[in-house]
Design a protein around this motif. Structure first.
Motif, mmCIF file in Angstrom:
data_model
loop_
_atom_site.group_PDB
_atom_site.id
_atom_site.type_symbol
_atom_site.label_atom_id
_atom_site.label_comp_id
_atom_site.label_asym_id
_atom_site.label_seq_id
_atom_site.Cartn_x
_atom_site.Cartn_y
_atom_site.Cartn_z
ATOM 1 N N ARG A 109 4.461 -6.916 -16.439
ATOM 2 C CA ARG A 109 5.127 -5.652 -16.129
ATOM 3 C C ARG A 109 4.344 -4.474 -16.678
ATOM 4 O O ARG A 109 4.218 -3.439 -16.027
ATOM 5 C CB ARG A 109 6.550 -5.646 -16.685
ATOM 6 C CG ARG A 109 7.427 -6.737 -16.080
ATOM 7 C CD ARG A 109 8.869 -6.627 -16.520
ATOM 8 N NE ARG A 109 9.480 -5.438 -15.957
ATOM 9 C CZ ARG A 109 9.910 -4.409 -16.681
ATOM 10 N NH1 ARG A 109 9.763 -4.402 -17.990
ATOM 11 N NH2 ARG A 109 10.469 -3.370 -16.094
ATOM 12 N N THR A 127 1.390 -3.828 -14.340
ATOM 13 C CA THR A 127 1.751 -3.191 -13.069
ATOM 14 C C THR A 127 2.152 -1.735 -13.269
ATOM 15 O O THR A 127 1.913 -0.900 -12.394
ATOM 16 C CB THR A 127 2.890 -3.956 -12.368
ATOM 17 O OG1 THR A 127 4.041 -4.002 -13.225
ATOM 18 C CG2 THR A 127 2.479 -5.381 -12.035
ATOM 19 N N ASP A 154 -0.617 0.745 -12.968
ATOM 20 C CA ASP A 154 -1.162 0.950 -11.632
ATOM 21 C C ASP A 154 -0.784 2.346 -11.143
ATOM 22 O O ASP A 154 0.379 2.616 -10.824
ATOM 23 C CB ASP A 154 -0.605 -0.125 -10.691
ATOM 24 C CG ASP A 154 -1.123 0.024 -9.266
ATOM 25 O OD1 ASP A 154 -2.106 0.759 -9.055
ATOM 26 O OD2 ASP A 154 -0.524 -0.588 -8.366
ATOM 27 N N ALA A 184 1.173 2.778 -7.930
ATOM 28 C CA ALA A 184 2.586 2.395 -7.943
ATOM 29 C C ALA A 184 3.447 3.331 -8.782
ATOM 30 O O ALA A 184 4.680 3.307 -8.662
ATOM 31 C CB ALA A 184 2.735 0.971 -8.474
ATOM 32 N N GLY A 235 6.638 -4.021 -7.595
ATOM 33 C CA GLY A 235 5.952 -4.609 -8.740
ATOM 34 C C GLY A 235 5.019 -5.733 -8.322
ATOM 35 O O GLY A 235 3.894 -5.840 -8.823
ATOM 36 N N GLU A 236 5.483 -6.561 -7.389
ATOM 37 C CA GLU A 236 4.645 -7.668 -6.922
ATOM 38 C C GLU A 236 3.423 -7.135 -6.169
ATOM 39 O O GLU A 236 2.300 -7.628 -6.366
ATOM 40 C CB GLU A 236 5.453 -8.591 -6.017
ATOM 41 C CG GLU A 236 4.671 -9.808 -5.539
ATOM 42 C CD GLU A 236 5.527 -10.773 -4.750
ATOM 43 O OE1 GLU A 236 5.104 -11.934 -4.604
ATOM 44 O OE2 GLU A 236 6.617 -10.371 -4.295
ATOM 45 N N SER A 269 1.950 -4.328 -6.623
ATOM 46 C CA SER A 269 1.059 -3.762 -7.633
ATOM 47 C C SER A 269 0.263 -4.871 -8.324
ATOM 48 O O SER A 269 -0.954 -4.754 -8.516
ATOM 49 C CB SER A 269 1.875 -2.967 -8.654
ATOM 50 O OG SER A 269 1.042 -2.465 -9.679
ATOM 51 N N PHE A 270 0.935 -5.955 -8.692
ATOM 52 C CA PHE A 270 0.266 -7.076 -9.345
ATOM 53 C C PHE A 270 -0.818 -7.669 -8.443
ATOM 54 O O PHE A 270 -1.951 -7.912 -8.891
ATOM 55 C CB PHE A 270 1.286 -8.153 -9.710
ATOM 56 C CG PHE A 270 0.661 -9.444 -10.176
ATOM 57 C CD1 PHE A 270 0.089 -9.532 -11.434
ATOM 58 C CD2 PHE A 270 0.632 -10.554 -9.353
ATOM 59 C CE1 PHE A 270 -0.499 -10.716 -11.864
ATOM 60 C CE2 PHE A 270 0.045 -11.739 -9.773
ATOM 61 C CZ PHE A 270 -0.529 -11.813 -11.029
#
Length: 219
Positions: free
Chosen positions: A162, A165, A168, A171, A205-206, A208-209
């Motif tokens: 977290r 991300t 980022d 994001a 979030g996903e 961004s990861f």
């Protein structure tokens, strides 16, 4: 009766470190050593070991030759966690909506204001702290205890993900905007909208990861 003080300290140490893990105060760089914790609480190593082993059995820590650390997750495990979050968190947040108190809404309002200020300051640590306050406030209002504890457990395990991300920049604006919208939906007690927004939040979030992972040397 003689075991009562030891049992009490074991539980106190467990609760203290569980809280620190869930609040993000313990990072992947930290190693929890029983002798150091024993000195902190002025106790023998036994209740410390009991507390740390309980945290390990519950999935919050893993044991290494140099102490206890947060669990190390592989790439596929992180993707599995995101899938689990998509399945559980939107519904959990919807259930929490009606249970939020006025004090909870005030906490959320203040946290979202801090989140918004990071658009100007770029302070990722403040964004992380605000996000944690927002997340923990609604999670603690989830009426289903097993659902709440499940979310708290896996969220503690992926704190480092977290934090990455949230760094980022692409994001950043999206997440702050979702914080604003979630606050409005919580305040209006619109559970259906909260559920949709939480799903969008997890997807963001996903994404961004995956974007960060793709940019890295092993992506």
């Amino acid at each position: 009766m003689a075991d009562t003080p030891k049992r009490h300290m074991k539980d106190k140490i467990y609760e203290t470190y569980l809280g620190r893990i869930q609040r993000g105060e313990i990072t992947y760089d930290d190693r929890l050593v029983d002798t150091a914790i024993a000195e902190e609480f002025h106790v023998s190593r036994m209740p410390v070991r009991d507390a740390l082993m309980r945290l390990t059995h519950e999935g919050y820590l893993e044991s290494t030759t140099r102490g206890f650390t947060l669990p190390t997750l592989q790439y596929d495990q992180i993707l599995d966690m995101f899938e689990l979050r998509r399945l559980l968190e939107p519904r959990a947040a919807a259930l929490a909506t009606a249970n939020l108190t006025e004090a909870d809404l005030e906490t959320l309002t203040e946290a979202v204001a801090r989140s918004e200020r990071t658009l100007e300051t770029g302070d990722v640590e403040s964004l992380y702290a605000a996000s944690e306050d927002i997340r923990r406030t609604w999670i603690m209002a989830v009426p289903n205890v097993e659902l709440r504890e499940t979310i708290l457990r896996y969220m503690a395990q992926i704190q480092s993900v977290r934090l990455v991300t949230l760094r980022d920049e692409e994001a950043h604006h999206t997440l702050v905007d979702l914080h604003r919208q979630m606050l409005q939906a919580f305040c209006s007690r619109n559970a259906a909208h909260v559920e949709l927004l939480l799903l969008r939040y997890v997807f963001a979030g996903e994404a961004s990861f995956l974007r960060i992972k793709g940019e890295g040397p092993h992506g």
